[in-house]
Design a protein around this motif. Sequence first.
Motif, PDB file in Angstrom:
ATOM      1  N   ALA A 201       0.830  -1.215   0.000  1.00  0.00           N
ATOM      2  CA  ALA A 201       0.000   0.000   0.000  1.00  0.00           C
ATOM      3  C   ALA A 201       0.857   1.255   0.000  1.00  0.00           C
TER       4      ALA A 201
ATOM      5  N   MET B  54       2.150   2.077  -3.574  1.00  0.00           N
ATOM      6  CA  MET B  54       1.204   2.265  -4.673  1.00  0.00           C
ATOM      7  C   MET B  54       1.178   3.725  -5.122  1.00  0.00           C
TER       8      MET B  54
ATOM      9  N   TYR C 273      -6.412   4.500  -5.984  1.00  0.00           N
ATOM     10  CA  TYR C 273      -7.497   3.522  -5.887  1.00  0.00           C
ATOM     11  C   TYR C 273      -8.825   4.211  -6.184  1.00  0.00           C
TER      12      TYR C 273
ATOM     13  N   TRP D 177      -3.228   4.683  -0.469  1.00  0.00           N
ATOM     14  CA  TRP D 177      -3.762   3.338  -0.307  1.00  0.00           C
ATOM     15  C   TRP D 177      -3.590   2.921   1.142  1.00  0.00           C
ATOM     16  N   ASN D 178      -4.364   1.924   1.564  1.00  0.00           N
ATOM     17  CA  ASN D 178      -4.138   1.308   2.871  1.00  0.00           C
ATOM     18  C   ASN D 178      -4.153  -0.210   2.675  1.00  0.00           C
TER      19      ASN D 178
ATOM     20  N   MET E 204      -7.334  -1.864   1.256  1.00  0.00           N
ATOM     21  CA  MET E 204      -7.544  -1.747  -0.190  1.00  0.00           C
ATOM     22  C   MET E 204      -6.746  -2.831  -0.923  1.00  0.00           C
ATOM     23  N   VAL E 205      -5.502  -3.035  -0.505  1.00  0.00           N
ATOM     24  CA  VAL E 205      -4.666  -4.067  -1.113  1.00  0.00           C
ATOM     25  C   VAL E 205      -5.287  -5.446  -0.871  1.00  0.00           C
TER      26      VAL E 205
END
Length: 169
Positions: free
Chosen positions: A45, A48, A52, A59-60, A63-64
């Motif tokens: 994350a 990235m 997203y 990102w966190n 999300m991944v």
Amino acid sequence: MLKNRSIPFGYCVVNGKYALNATEAEAVKRIFEQYIGGKSLKAIAAEMTVPYILGKPDWNKNMVCRVIENRKYLGEGGFPRIISDDDFKRAAEIKAERNTYRKPASQAKPQLIQAMEIPITEYAPTEEIERMISEINRLIESENADKNTITELIIKCAQLKYSAIKEVR
């Protein structure tokens, strides 16, 4: 509240059909490669660069994780395939291995519980405990409540409750 994507990351709609978003699809492949290669969700994350959600570049790990768990990347439900069955399966295996959640003891096998010989207990409050609980509640609700007195009563009440526990087996 954040807006969720209505179309999975890696895809777009062209002429009413799902199509690959080339930049995002490459990011999906990279996520799987890095995860299978040993990187954590959080590390992936942090690296990235493709947003997203438009306007939100960060990102966190959740999300991944959603990307790694999304079966649409296998070509399901009218979505074009982005990753292979093997990569999806390997990522799922790694995720299961890394999972730190453990089942609660109540879901353990019955023979294991019997082997541990956990005593079965019961609790019935005495009149003294009931009076003390009422006194604690009265003091808490009073305007000039003395914190030290209330604390002492709570501790005494807890001791009485503990001593009122009886082992049944």
